[in-house]
Design an enzyme around this catalytic site. Structure first.
Site, PDB file in Angstrom:
ATOM      1  CG  HIS A  71      85.686 -45.996  55.099  1.00  0.00           C
ATOM      2  ND1 HIS A  71      85.097 -47.234  54.953  1.00  0.00           N
ATOM      3  CD2 HIS A  71      86.081 -45.922  56.402  1.00  0.00           C
ATOM      4  CE1 HIS A  71      85.146 -47.875  56.097  1.00  0.00           C
ATOM      5  NE2 HIS A  71      85.727 -47.103  56.993  1.00  0.00           N
ATOM      6  CB  CYS A  93      88.435 -48.677  56.561  1.00  0.00           C
ATOM      7  SG  CYS A  93      87.627 -49.450  57.956  1.00  0.00           S
ATOM      8  CG  ASN A 141      83.227 -49.184  58.982  1.00  0.00           C
ATOM      9  OD1 ASN A 141      83.555 -49.734  57.921  1.00  0.00           O
ATOM     10  ND2 ASN A 141      84.089 -48.557  59.757  1.00  0.00           N
TER      11      ASN A 141
END
Ligand code: UT7
Length: 332
Positions: free
Chosen positions: A257, A116, A287
């Site tokens: 994020h 990520c 996500n």
């Protein structure tokens, strides 16, 4: 040593596959509910690639859009960096596949693996080529088809992830009024066992057994990752702000994020960010790993939160653990 050149983002392009997977759809797959997912994560729907559509396809479309925005031919690029944890295959790199699909003749590049945090890591990696004067046009892409490594019988992970990509072009800034200002990155490998895909690598090459043990899917200790992310994302941002003599309230646009709305809110609160500076689109995309930050840049732009000269902070925590924060002034 000659003066280093500051890099600036001169174009942004994003792409998500059209097919939607809603919380209602997930209720039919696993024992879950729309209420649980919204309350615990903030996610309402995510985009999922059709079978046969790979990270290089999403990355190429995002890159084409960035090139069109800047009015550049692909062959005018110097280097392509693809941040991804779901490469089309181990090798060749997804960067090679994107280079070919774009027709970017004479361009080199590579993949960067940091889950990520991969987009912020790739952004800074690209910026170093600009800083040294080695290159003038760097394409940085974050792209993941997370649905290719998700176990849709595991309710703890399948509700979280989605597919998507975003690309930016980095070029030299004429002066210090816009562009990338500073960054801080960290790794803590002791967290490796909290979020990982155990099968398919050199440690556990693919066998019938690895497939039967579901080792080719994302495994996550959600609470461990959550606790680390809540603490560490705010901590790295605080350090970066402090060494630049800034406060959270100085930030015009905070682009974190998108892993969990509760993590974003906790970070914003601890940093004392202005509510209107915080960019959130996790409700629509989930996500998307390396895709979240450029996708959130696009959301910020559409919401009028990203104007030339805005002071922007990017932040991420991901598998590894990897941690990153970037300060920049928006240039387009
Ligand atoms: O981008 C990479 C970084 N990743 C992250 O940042 C993820 C960080 N972690 C999280 O976002 C959260 O930990 C999750 C969203 C993954 C889970 O939320 P949580 O509040 O930490 O839930 P939990 O794991 O503590 O589980 C609470 C309960 C459990 O049931 P019991 O044991 O209390 O009966 C779970 O089995 O919720 C249950 N549960 C679910 N229930 C309905 C877990 N997943 C689900 C689900 N639907 N999808």
């Amino acid at each position: 040593m000659s003066q280093l050149v500051r890099a600036k983002i001169t174009a942004l392009g994003t792409y998500v596959p059209p097919r939607l997977l809603t919380n209602d759809d997930l209720e039919k797959l696993v024992e879950t509910s729309n209420d649980w997912i919204v309350e615990r994560t903030g996610i309402r729907e995510r985009h999922i690639a059709d079978k046969g559509v790979a990270s290089s396809d999403l990355a190429t479309e995002a890159a084409r859009r960035a090139l069109a925005e800047r009015g550049l031919e692909a062959s005018e690029l110097d280097v392509i960096i693809v941040a991804t944890v779901t490469p089309d295959m181990f090798f060749p790199s997804t960067a090679c596949l994107v280079q070919h699909k774009l027709g970017a003749k004479g361009v080199w590049g590579f993949d960067l693996s940091a889950a990520c945090s991969a987009f912020v890591y790739a952004l800074q990696t690209g910026a170093q080529f600009i800083a040294t004067g080695a290159h003038k046009k760097v394409m940085v892409i974050g792209a993941d088809v997370m649905s290719s490594i998700i176990d849709y019988t595991d309710r703890a992970t399948c509700v979280i992830f989605g597919d998507g990509a975003g690309a930016v072009i980095l070029e030299p800034a004429e002066d210090d009024s816009v562009g990338l200002i500073d960054f801080l990155h960290e790794m803590d490998g002791s967290g490796g066992c909290s979020l990982y895909m155990p099968g398919g690598g050199s440690l556990h090459p693919s066998t019938r057994e690895t497939v039967e043990k579901r080792m080719h899917y994302v495994h996550q200790d959600g609470q461990a990752v959550f606790k680390f992310a809540v603490r560490k994302q705010a901590e790295i941002c605080e350090k970066l702000l402090t060494r630049n003599r800034l406060k959270g309230s100085d930030i015009d646009t905070f682009i974190p994020h998108q892993a969990n709305l509760r993590i974003i809110k906790a970070t914003a609160e601890r940093l004392g960010l202005k509510a209107e500076s915080v960019v959130v689109n996790i409700d629509r995309y989930g996500n998307t790993t390396a895709g979240t930050i450029p996708l959130a840049m696009e959301t910020a732009r559409q919401e009028g939160k990203l104007k030339k000269g805005n002071l922007v902070m990017l932040a991420s925590v991901g598998a590894g653990f990897t941690v990153g924060a970037t300060l920049l002034r928006w240039a387009i």
